[in-house]
Design a protein around this motif. Sequence first.
Motif, mmCIF file in Angstrom:
data_model
loop_
_atom_site.group_PDB
_atom_site.id
_atom_site.type_symbol
_atom_site.label_atom_id
_atom_site.label_comp_id
_atom_site.label_asym_id
_atom_site.label_seq_id
_atom_site.Cartn_x
_atom_site.Cartn_y
_atom_site.Cartn_z
ATOM 1 N N LEU A 195 0.834 -1.204 0.000
ATOM 2 C CA LEU A 195 0.000 0.000 0.000
ATOM 3 C C LEU A 195 0.869 1.256 0.000
ATOM 4 O O LEU A 195 0.572 2.232 -0.705
ATOM 5 N N LEU A 196 1.962 1.234 0.769
ATOM 6 C CA LEU A 196 2.817 2.407 0.888
ATOM 7 C C LEU A 196 3.734 2.585 -0.321
ATOM 8 O O LEU A 196 4.424 3.605 -0.406
ATOM 9 N N GLU A 206 1.163 8.028 -2.893
ATOM 10 C CA GLU A 206 1.604 9.245 -3.569
ATOM 11 C C GLU A 206 0.568 10.349 -3.491
ATOM 12 O O GLU A 206 0.914 11.540 -3.550
ATOM 13 N N ARG A 207 -0.704 9.984 -3.350
ATOM 14 C CA ARG A 207 -1.774 10.988 -3.315
ATOM 15 C C ARG A 207 -2.019 11.539 -1.910
ATOM 16 O O ARG A 207 -2.779 12.487 -1.758
ATOM 17 N N THR A 256 -0.437 13.073 6.739
ATOM 18 C CA THR A 256 -1.343 11.925 6.824
ATOM 19 C C THR A 256 -0.576 10.616 6.685
ATOM 20 O O THR A 256 -0.791 9.663 7.445
ATOM 21 N N LEU A 257 0.331 10.592 5.721
ATOM 22 C CA LEU A 257 1.103 9.378 5.465
ATOM 23 C C LEU A 257 1.997 9.044 6.660
ATOM 24 O O LEU A 257 2.116 7.871 7.049
ATOM 25 N N THR A 258 2.595 10.059 7.257
ATOM 26 C CA THR A 258 3.431 9.832 8.439
ATOM 27 C C THR A 258 2.605 9.280 9.591
ATOM 28 O O THR A 258 3.033 8.357 10.298
ATOM 29 N N ILE A 264 3.192 5.720 11.503
ATOM 30 C CA ILE A 264 3.416 5.632 12.950
ATOM 31 C C ILE A 264 2.393 4.701 13.596
ATOM 32 O O ILE A 264 2.741 3.819 14.390
ATOM 33 N N GLY A 265 1.113 4.888 13.238
ATOM 34 C CA GLY A 265 0.068 4.026 13.799
ATOM 35 C C GLY A 265 0.266 2.574 13.407
ATOM 36 O O GLY A 265 0.140 1.669 14.245
#
Length: 270
Positions: free
Chosen positions: A169-170, A176-177, A182-184, A188-189
């Motif tokens: 997924l990453l 990329e979108r 949000t991605l960070t 982390i989660g």
Amino acid sequence: MDHGNMLHTQWNTSYIVLSYVIAALASYVSLELAGRAGQSFKTTASRFWLIAQALVLGYGIWAMHFVGMLAYQVDAAASFSVGLTIFSGLIAVALIYPALRLLHGGPLTPVRLGSAAALAGLGIVVMHYTGMAAYQLPGTEAQIVWFPLVASILIAVGASAVAFYLFRLLSSSWAERQPRLTLTGVKIGAGLVMGGAVIGMHYTGMAALQYRVVDELKVGLAASGVDTSLLALLVGVVSFLLIGLAVTSLLMDAGRSIDSGEMDFTSAAD
């Protein structure tokens, strides 16, 4: 089972916390590495990032396992077989790397994901029980408890499947979108959850083996067993150094990407 003749054990909370921190950090860094490994899988750089991901994830899981073993304290003269301990770490990396190659080798399908997760799960399980075999308690006899044994295998494969799905997924267009913040937060989660799954497998697997005293003279009962503080410190320092090296490589790569982007932008403007 004669519970009255079982070896007395207790848990060291500090080592348990340290094992989770190592597992969560290794999981987070492996998620960061996943994007680069997947995006550049067909290039020369992919080998570097894929090997780095396998090393961080494999060593991180092994280090978590080793510290988790130190958390298992007994009133006996415990020791570790150096050869088996090192071999158990090599097994984890040796099977996680081909699992990652399989994962990134084509379109993500249930069969591909399941096969890669099974291979990585096998590596984790073999690493874990080889590491436990390296834990030597003279005068005792290990007895298998089948329910946690089976549960540990299922957790290892299931956690690998979830982790590998996140890796893909990453490295997809979805990542990329997403805004950087949000991605960070997702990474982390996910790292915290993956860390919990990893130590869940470990401590479930440890519950699968119980030690019965068969020769009290050989057990050599002691007030606190062996002093493992130096071993824990060494593994912890090496773990954070390896993870720190991976983070430094990621930051340097990100810096080069930004510089390259600025150069491309300047060229386009000219």
